[in-house]
Scaffold this motif. Structure first.
Motif, mmCIF file in Angstrom:
data_model
loop_
_atom_site.group_PDB
_atom_site.id
_atom_site.type_symbol
_atom_site.label_atom_id
_atom_site.label_comp_id
_atom_site.label_asym_id
_atom_site.label_seq_id
_atom_site.Cartn_x
_atom_site.Cartn_y
_atom_site.Cartn_z
ATOM 1 N N GLY A 264 -2.898 4.495 7.485
ATOM 2 C CA GLY A 264 -3.877 4.826 8.340
ATOM 3 C C GLY A 264 -4.286 5.969 7.457
ATOM 4 N N ILE A 265 -5.209 6.683 7.943
ATOM 5 C CA ILE A 265 -6.268 7.378 7.017
ATOM 6 C C ILE A 265 -6.646 9.101 7.118
ATOM 7 C CG2 ILE A 265 -8.412 6.982 8.672
ATOM 8 C CD1 ILE A 265 -10.165 6.639 5.920
ATOM 9 N N SER A 266 -6.625 9.759 6.312
ATOM 10 C CA SER A 266 -6.597 11.526 5.932
ATOM 11 C C SER A 266 -8.021 11.536 5.495
ATOM 12 C CB SER A 266 -5.567 12.023 6.368
ATOM 13 O OG SER A 266 -5.654 13.350 5.995
ATOM 14 N N GLY A 267 -8.772 12.135 5.857
ATOM 15 C CA GLY A 267 -10.252 12.693 5.824
ATOM 16 C C GLY A 267 -10.155 11.827 4.442
ATOM 17 N N ASP A 268 -10.587 11.466 3.959
ATOM 18 C CA ASP A 268 -11.077 11.012 2.543
ATOM 19 C C ASP A 268 -9.566 10.006 1.858
ATOM 20 O OD1 ASP A 268 -10.754 12.955 1.022
ATOM 21 O OD2 ASP A 268 -12.647 12.760 -0.753
ATOM 22 N N CYS A 269 -8.616 10.024 1.871
ATOM 23 C CA CYS A 269 -7.381 9.560 1.844
ATOM 24 C C CYS A 269 -6.898 8.278 2.139
ATOM 25 C CB CYS A 269 -6.309 10.891 1.419
ATOM 26 S SG CYS A 269 -7.126 12.170 -0.351
ATOM 27 N N LEU A 270 -5.984 7.625 2.067
ATOM 28 C CA LEU A 270 -4.982 6.181 2.611
ATOM 29 C C LEU A 270 -4.103 7.444 2.692
ATOM 30 C CD1 LEU A 270 -6.005 3.213 0.536
ATOM 31 C CD2 LEU A 270 -6.351 3.911 2.830
ATOM 32 N N CYS A 271 -3.375 7.246 3.897
ATOM 33 C CA CYS A 271 -2.231 7.292 4.588
ATOM 34 C C CYS A 271 -1.093 6.229 4.859
ATOM 35 C CB CYS A 271 -2.144 8.480 5.812
ATOM 36 S SG CYS A 271 -2.296 10.385 5.140
ATOM 37 N N LEU A 272 0.361 6.691 4.329
ATOM 38 C CA LEU A 272 1.024 5.313 4.956
ATOM 39 C C LEU A 272 1.806 5.943 5.591
ATOM 40 C CD1 LEU A 272 1.843 2.822 4.000
ATOM 41 C CD2 LEU A 272 3.340 3.289 3.027
ATOM 42 N N PHE A 273 2.657 5.721 6.888
ATOM 43 C CA PHE A 273 3.078 6.151 7.824
ATOM 44 C C PHE A 273 4.880 5.420 7.821
ATOM 45 C CE2 PHE A 273 -0.472 7.601 9.301
ATOM 46 C CZ PHE A 273 -0.676 8.748 9.796
ATOM 47 N N ASP A 274 5.690 6.118 7.745
ATOM 48 C CA ASP A 274 7.062 5.230 7.344
ATOM 49 C C ASP A 274 7.810 5.425 8.623
ATOM 50 O OD1 ASP A 274 9.055 3.131 6.716
ATOM 51 O OD2 ASP A 274 9.880 4.765 5.128
ATOM 52 N N GLY A 275 8.072 4.286 9.203
ATOM 53 C CA GLY A 275 9.824 4.418 10.122
ATOM 54 C C GLY A 275 9.761 3.575 10.937
ATOM 55 N N CYS A 276 10.572 3.054 11.846
ATOM 56 C CA CYS A 276 11.375 2.148 12.452
ATOM 57 C C CYS A 276 12.032 3.057 13.505
ATOM 58 C CB CYS A 276 12.039 1.282 11.746
ATOM 59 S SG CYS A 276 12.723 0.387 12.439
ATOM 60 N N SER A 277 12.039 2.387 15.239
ATOM 61 C CA SER A 277 13.377 2.172 16.200
ATOM 62 C C SER A 277 14.474 2.824 16.133
ATOM 63 C CB SER A 277 12.872 1.510 16.848
ATOM 64 O OG SER A 277 13.453 0.566 16.922
ATOM 65 N N TYR A 278 14.661 2.175 14.900
ATOM 66 C CA TYR A 278 16.396 2.021 14.158
ATOM 67 C C TYR A 278 16.592 2.988 13.387
ATOM 68 C CZ TYR A 278 16.459 -2.373 16.265
ATOM 69 O OH TYR A 278 16.071 -3.434 17.161
ATOM 70 N N GLU A 279 15.518 3.507 12.773
ATOM 71 C CA GLU A 279 16.358 5.339 11.869
ATOM 72 C C GLU A 279 15.959 6.289 12.782
ATOM 73 O OE1 GLU A 279 17.185 4.742 8.608
ATOM 74 O OE2 GLU A 279 16.814 2.171 8.452
ATOM 75 N N THR A 280 16.814 7.110 11.446
ATOM 76 C CA THR A 280 16.183 8.584 11.970
ATOM 77 C C THR A 280 15.252 9.453 12.178
ATOM 78 O OG1 THR A 280 17.995 9.289 10.997
ATOM 79 C CG2 THR A 280 18.900 8.312 12.706
ATOM 80 N N VAL A 281 14.668 9.035 10.649
ATOM 81 C CA VAL A 281 13.801 9.205 9.832
ATOM 82 C C VAL A 281 12.166 8.817 10.230
ATOM 83 C CG1 VAL A 281 12.285 10.882 7.906
ATOM 84 C CG2 VAL A 281 15.425 10.756 8.625
ATOM 85 N N LEU A 282 10.957 9.912 10.112
ATOM 86 C CA LEU A 282 9.418 9.663 10.524
ATOM 87 C C LEU A 282 9.357 9.969 8.998
ATOM 88 C CD1 LEU A 282 6.901 8.224 11.751
ATOM 89 C CD2 LEU A 282 6.742 9.931 12.839
ATOM 90 N N GLU A 283 8.551 9.397 8.654
ATOM 91 C CA GLU A 283 7.602 10.618 7.261
ATOM 92 C C GLU A 283 6.246 9.721 6.784
ATOM 93 O OE1 GLU A 283 11.649 10.354 3.996
ATOM 94 O OE2 GLU A 283 9.932 8.399 3.886
ATOM 95 N N ALA A 284 5.754 10.324 6.455
ATOM 96 C CA ALA A 284 4.070 10.469 5.989
ATOM 97 C C ALA A 284 3.775 10.636 4.612
ATOM 98 C CB ALA A 284 3.166 10.934 7.064
ATOM 99 N N TRP A 285 3.132 9.377 3.564
ATOM 100 C CA TRP A 285 2.654 9.605 2.419
ATOM 101 C C TRP A 285 1.511 9.635 2.771
ATOM 102 C CZ3 TRP A 285 6.541 9.486 -1.368
ATOM 103 C CH2 TRP A 285 7.943 9.499 -0.585
ATOM 104 N N GLN A 286 0.229 10.591 1.765
ATOM 105 C CA GLN A 286 -0.723 10.428 0.908
ATOM 106 C C GLN A 286 -1.024 10.315 -0.034
ATOM 107 O OE1 GLN A 286 -2.993 13.516 1.487
ATOM 108 N NE2 GLN A 286 -4.374 13.157 2.698
ATOM 109 N N LEU A 287 -2.205 9.254 -0.429
ATOM 110 C CA LEU A 287 -2.944 8.678 -1.326
ATOM 111 C C LEU A 287 -3.723 9.865 -2.514
ATOM 112 C CD1 LEU A 287 -2.457 6.522 -3.763
ATOM 113 C CD2 LEU A 287 -4.342 5.121 -2.611
ATOM 114 N N LYS A 288 -3.509 10.589 -2.857
ATOM 115 C CA LYS A 288 -3.701 12.406 -3.187
ATOM 116 C C LYS A 288 -5.199 11.608 -4.410
ATOM 117 C CE LYS A 288 -1.834 15.583 -1.231
ATOM 118 N NZ LYS A 288 -2.645 16.667 -0.834
ATOM 119 N N GLU A 289 -4.730 10.299 -5.284
ATOM 120 C CA GLU A 289 -5.398 9.841 -6.298
ATOM 121 C C GLU A 289 -5.836 8.200 -6.272
ATOM 122 O OE1 GLU A 289 -7.670 10.225 -10.607
ATOM 123 O OE2 GLU A 289 -4.747 11.305 -9.891
#
Length: 386
Positions: A264-289
């Motif tokens: 995905g995207i946030s402002g002018d940075c790429l984002c990566l969302f990580d999650g699964c229906s079988y997992e208990t956690v949803l995470e988000a990462w941003q490529l700052k540079e």
């Protein structure tokens, strides 16, 4: 009675270029000169540039019946007021089987968005550029059939060197990722002609819609290295028309969770969302540079119980759509609900569209005045709903 002095035209243009699109559409009715000004492609570019300076807000189009649009940046009271949160739109006539119905011409796929334009593909053959904000759509040249059972990925981006938009299709047979069997086609809006170009490097497999940022389209991809599959971000340079590997995904993301990685995207940075229906956690990462693997930064990590309540049983997939400038994440709950989650406050708000189908298909876009007709060579295949 004294009349108000007339402002110089450049001042009027400057003021109008800073207004939201919904007001500019209404102001077209003020006078013929204003109608001409606001409809001018050059004014649309100026307005888009001004909006990007202010970090333009994203919306999510809920493709279902009825067609609806929701504000990604909604917060506070807006989340409790559906009249501010969401509104209904209409499908372009050319996408309907009959002018008076909402039944679409076929199975629909999305090819990404750019500058307020959304790429919509039917049956991997008919393709449209559509600006739902100004209600304009344009059918492009038909895609050539892919002669094998294939997987398809699309992308829509802007070529600054030619002031033109490009649509990219990557097609590959389901059972192979050999480079000589992957077909990549590009259409430039000014020519409206599909042409084949060099494909991906052998062994690379892309998925999802292309994300346009920094003059390139970006896809989540995988590369087979012996028995191991490595996940990377692949980019397509819009001017050079070449694919290149941008960065691998963060090392902290477990390989076992690869079944629901979303780019995905946030402002002018790429984002990566990580999650699964079988997992208990949803995470988000941003490529700052941009392009620097070490700059991946985790934005948040949330347990499913925080989103759905203690003892919840997650039955469906969750797709994180975007990370807003106010620090919220908008989540598509299997095409059934939208969830606005605030990682700082640990609060969430759920919206359930009242649709006539089982689920919706989401498309992230911005509001703009950019017309799909702006660069088109001729007026063939036009459909313009105003």
């Amino acid at each position: 009675m004294e009349t108000l002095p007339q402002l110089p035209e450049d001042i009027i243009v400057n003021i109008l270029s800073r207004l939201p699109v919904k007001y500019l559409i209404q102001l077209k009715c003020v006078s013929k000169p204003w109608l001409s000004l606001i409809s001018d492609p050059q004014f649309a570019k100026l307005h888009l540039a001004q909006s990007k300076k202010k970090s333009i807000s994203q919306r999510v189009l809920l493709i279902t019946v009825p067609l609806e649009s929701a504000a990604c940046e909604a917060s506070g009271d807006d989340l409790d007021d559906e009249s501010k949160l969401i509104f209904e739109l209409e499908y372009p006539v050319a996408m309907k089987k009959t002018p008076d119905s909402d039944e679409l011409v076929g199975w629909l796929d999305l090819g990404g968005s750019c500058d307020g334009l959304i790429c919509v593909v039917f049956e991997h053959e008919r393709i449209f550029l559509w600006n739902p904000t100004i209600r304009e759509a344009l059918e492009l040249a038909k895609l050539r059939p892919f002669d094998r059972c294939g997987m398809f990925s699309y992308g829509l981006g802007y070529n600054s060197s030619t002031d033109d938009y490009k649509v990219v299709r990557v097609a590959r047979p389901i059972f192979t990722v050999a480079s000589n069997e992957t077909e990549v086609e590009v259409l430039e809006l000014k020519t409206n002609i599909w042409r084949r170009i060099q494909g991906l490097q052998s062994g690379i497999e892309i998925e999802g819609e292309g994300i346009f940022l920094h003059g390139a389209l970006h896809w989540l991809a995988s590369r087979q290295t012996g028995p191991k599959k490595i996940y990377i971000i692949v980019a397509f340079h819009m001017i050079e028309e070449k694919f290149y590997e941008l960065v691998p995904i963060p090392d902290n993301i477990k390989e076992t969770k690869h079944d629901l990685l979303i780019l995905g995207i946030s402002g002018d940075c790429l984002c990566l969302f990580d999650g699964c229906s079988y997992e208990t956690v949803l995470e988000a990462w941003q490529l700052k540079e941009y392009g620097v693997k070490s700059s991946w930064t985790r934005l948040f990590s949330v347990h499913r119980e925080t989103l759905h309540g203690p003892g919840c049983s997650v039955q469906y997939w969750e797709y994180a759509l975007c990370y807003t400038k106010t620090g919220k994440v908008v989540i598509d709950y299997d095409g059934r609900e939208l969830v606005w989650y605030d990682p700082k406050e640990k609060t969430s708000k759920t919206f359930t569209p009242c649709n006539d189908r089982d689920c919706f298909l989401p498309a992230i876009y911005i509001e703009s005045l950019v017309s799909p007709h702006c660069c088109y060579a001729t007026n063939r295949h036009n459909d313009k709903d105003v």
